[in-house]
Write an enzyme that holds these catalytic residues in place. Structure first.
Site: not given
Length: 302
Positions: A138, A259, A261
């Site tokens: 990002c 994302h 994570e």
């Protein structure tokens, strides 16, 4: 108006299969990092952040689960000399809004490195080593893309500009993992997976028209029929051919707008196939498919 029309047409498509996880090319339950974790060695991975970045806790948790020792590194630490990257084997540039994106997507963060001698020397030496890797997500993806000329094999990386929808997009999207040299996505090629997206400036923009031919694309947004798409909302930013992630020539440095994570545990998904719910009761067995990305890094280091 263009994306509003596309969203309306999609909502009227009764034949759209919608979200799914198909053609997984790997076993989600298998930990490829287990042999390395069992040695007890935990390599240092630097969790990079700057003013306005907010994804460092999730990123650290994912790497910790994969067998790393996450080290919190704020840019002010590098600039002041309290930290360096000499003992760091991997860096993860996290998501958020560095400096509120006032200077553009990731630009302020990139300038912090580019125009500070101490920080630049630390990153330049890190990029030049052959025992290092990096992940940019990002805002971190946007930042690293603006340092492309200093990262070996990243000269064709694009920059990222305002979404075609002209608004911040936060949703669960489908991506297809492409065949590429990326060490982080090794063994995951061909898989179609849901992943969290949250960005306002994710539209791929190449600096030169011919760069797209040479850039190593690792992720593409796909529609319900599992085909790369430029249509909203399956493609939240409108990038050509659904491109949303890239890697360097040798695969050590990978950047992406989505994302991973935020969804490395199956319990983190807002939607998932029913069989992914197995093991969710125990945090030690709650594995999502994106955990493989972080474990691949641990396996690569050996």
């Amino acid at each position: 108006p263009l994306t509003a029309d596309q969203a309306y047409k999609q909502s009227c498509d009764r034949h759209d299969p919608g979200l799914a996880a198909t053609s997984l090319s790997f076993d989600v339950s298998q930990s490829v990092a287990a042999p390395m974790i069992n040695t007890g060695k935990r390599p240092n991975v630097g969790i990079l952040r700057e003013q306005g970045v907010n994804g460092e806790i999730e990123m650290a948790a994912a790497f910790e689960r994969a067998g790393f020792n996450p080290v919190d590194i704020h840019m002010s630490d590098l600039i002041a000399g309290r930290r360096d990257l000499s003992a760091i084997h991997g860096i993860a540039a996290c998501g958020g809004f560095s400096f509120g994106d006032v200077l553009g997507a990731g630009a302020g963060w990139a300038h912090t490195i580019r125009y500070n001698d101490r920080a630049f020397r630390a990153f330049d030496a890190f990029f030049a080593r052959t025992d290092t890797f990096g992940l940019g997500v990002c805002n971190g993806c946007q930042m690293l893309s603006q340092l492309h000329e200093f990262i070996p094999g990243a000269e064709y990386w694009p920059r990222f500009i305002d979404n075609q929808s002209a608004q911040f997009e936060a949703r669960l999207s489908l991506v297809r993992i492409e065949s590429s040299p990326s060490i982080l996505l090794s063994g995951m090629e061909g898989s179609v997976l849901p992943i969290t997206v949250a960005h306002g400036e994710g539209l791929v923009s190449y600096r030169n028209p011919t760069d797209q031919e040479h850039a190593h694309c690792v992720l593409r947004y796909v529609d319900g029929h599992r085909q790369p798409t430029e249509h909203y909302p399956a493609n939240p930013n409108g990038s050509k051919q659904g491109e949303t992630g890239f890697t360097s020539e040798d695969g050590r440095f990978t950047i992406m707008m989505p994302h991973p994570e935020r969804v490395w545990r199956s319990s983190q998904f807002s939607w998932k196939p029913n069989h992914w719910s197995e093991g969710m009761e125990d945090p030690n067995t709650d594995r999502g498919p994106w955990l493989r990305l972080f474990e691949n890094a641990r396996r690569w280091l050996g």
